[in-house]
Design an enzyme around this catalytic site. Structure first.
Site, short mmCIF file in Angstrom:
data_model
loop_
_atom_site.label_atom_id
_atom_site.label_comp_id
_atom_site.label_asym_id
_atom_site.label_seq_id
_atom_site.Cartn_x
_atom_site.Cartn_y
_atom_site.Cartn_z
CB THR A 46 -0.95 0.03 1.22
OG1 THR A 46 -0.17 -0.09 2.42
CG2 THR A 46 -1.95 -1.09 1.15
CB THR A 67 -2.70 -4.96 -0.22
OG1 THR A 67 -2.89 -4.16 -1.41
CG2 THR A 67 -1.27 -4.77 0.26
CG ASP A 147 -22.02 -4.92 2.25
OD1 ASP A 147 -22.17 -4.29 1.18
OD2 ASP A 147 -21.03 -5.63 2.48
NE ARG A 209 -6.58 0.33 2.39
CZ ARG A 209 -6.22 -0.92 2.62
NH1 ARG A 209 -6.33 -1.42 3.85
NH2 ARG A 209 -5.73 -1.67 1.65
CG ASP A 233 -4.39 -3.01 12.27
OD1 ASP A 233 -3.32 -3.15 12.90
OD2 ASP A 233 -4.52 -3.37 11.08
CD GLU A 238 -1.85 3.24 8.43
OE1 GLU A 238 -1.11 2.63 7.61
OE2 GLU A 238 -2.89 2.74 8.88
CG HIS A 255 -2.20 -0.88 8.05
ND1 HIS A 255 -2.44 0.16 7.20
CD2 HIS A 255 -2.91 -1.92 7.54
CE1 HIS A 255 -3.23 -0.21 6.22
NE2 HIS A 255 -3.54 -1.48 6.41
N GLY A 258 -4.03 -7.85 9.19
CA GLY A 258 -4.01 -8.87 8.15
C GLY A 258 -2.66 -9.51 7.93
CE1 TYR A 259 0.44 -6.10 6.58
CE2 TYR A 259 2.56 -5.96 7.65
CZ TYR A 259 1.68 -5.53 6.69
OH TYR A 259 2.04 -4.50 5.86
#
Length: 342
Positions: A46, A67, A147, A209, A233, A238, A255, A258-259
């Site tokens: 990103t 990503t 949604d 985000r 997160d 950033e 962030h 998702g790592y």
């Protein structure tokens, strides 16, 4: 073939070097026009803005971002320039769901009460949100799903409005892409107005985000007790994050929701498949994540096992101790698996 790749994409180097004549690695934020001028493919995360300023005049015909998000890709320019590009939707959905599960278990422990009967408001129920919904319902939680794109497509409901979420939720978690315009903009969807409408002082979780949540508005909501806690997160601006908000947040991480190694490997394999398809190359054997060291997880099951696999309080403590190292903490993230056995 020459590939330029972000140097923080793990586990992929051996495979790229098998496919290409030359692979150049560079920090994502530092990849510039001179680096890509003689390249055929670009693989990023990103931190690399992919548009005319970077790619005009280069030989790049394929761009992949490892990503799920792609707001750093200028899709209109790519189309005009005839550059194929791809992202990796869903690659780290299980990893983000693992992060949220751990947050829920820590909240259960902190409040010394069951999660059953609590209401979780899920804003965005795609790859990630649907997994979070399943986790919440596993613990007996009531879920509300907002949604609008899915609702308009006629997907199975029921669906709630953002107003319903604000009125009825004990916890609100965001899992939407970043969109500033279009039929469903998400930029600052959690605004001053949203926080003013909250009825139950919920915990706010943002792993989507940073600009989805107005960070200034969230800080005010914490100061004036409109929200009970914040788990953040992803941040606006950033890596220069709002330090007052970081200090106020219960859990503040750099962030990395998702790592997991599993999510990273999923993205690697998707990128490699796209690269091979574009250039007509044979597909190499799949990349696999490394195993956890023996004895990493000792519990046989239940909450303790999940929290031994991943406890975000450790990442939060490291960021709060050294917020200036945001990028280093993110880029040098240690091995984390979604399962102790695979």
């Amino acid at each position: 073939m020459k590939i330029v790749a972000d140097d923080k994409i793990p586990y992929i180097r051996e495979t790229l070097e098998r496919l290409a004549d030359e692979v150049a690695y560079k920090k994502g934020a530092e990849i510039g026009p001179a680096d890509v001028r003689g390249a055929d493919a670009l693989i990023v995360r990103t931190r690399t803005r992919c548009g005319a300023a970077l790619l005009e005049g280069s030989g790049v015909s394929f761009v992949a971002t490892a990503t799920i998000g792609f707001d750093h890709i200028d899709a209109a320019y790519m189309r005009r320039a005839g550059i194929e590009w791809m992202s990796c939707p869903g690659c780290n959905a299980a990893s983000v769901a693992q992060y949220v599960r751990s947050v829920l278990l820590l909240l259960k422990r902190r409040r010394d009460s069951s999660l059953g009967g609590m209401t979780l408001g899920i804003v965005g129920c795609g790859h990630v949100g649907s997994r979070v919904k399943a986790v919440a319902e596993e613990y007996g939680m009531r879920t509300l799903v907002c949604d609008p794109p899915r609702q308009e497509r006629g997907d199975p409901g029921p669906f709630a409005t953002l107003g319903d979420i604000a009125r009825e939720s004990d916890i609100v978690t965001f899992h939407v892409p970043l969109a500033k315009d279009g039929p469903h903009p998400t930029w600052h969807m959690a605004s001053y107005g949203f926080f003013d409408s909250l009825a139950r002082r919920p915990v706010i979780i943002n792993t989507s985000r940073g600009p989805v949540v107005d960070n200034g508005a969230l800080l005010d909501a914490l100061i004036y007790n409109k929200v009970g806690d914040a788990v953040i997160d992803t941040w606006e601006d950033e890596p220069r994050i709002n330090l007052r908000l970081m200090d106020r947040a219960w859990i503040a991480t750099p962030h990395i929701a998702g790592y997991s190694a599993d999510g990273k490997v999923n993205a690697d394999n998707m990128v490699v498949a796209g690269l091979c398809r574009h250039f007509g190359l044979p597909l190499p054997p799949p990349i696999v994540p490394p195993a956890l060291p023996p004895g990493t997880v000792t519990a046989s099951g239940g909450d303790d096992m999940y929290l031994q696999l991943y406890n975000p309080l450790g990442d939060s403590a490291r960021l709060k101790a050294a917020p200036g190292k945001f990028e280093q903490l993110r880029g040098d993230y240690p091995l984390r698996r979604e399962s102790a056995w695979g």
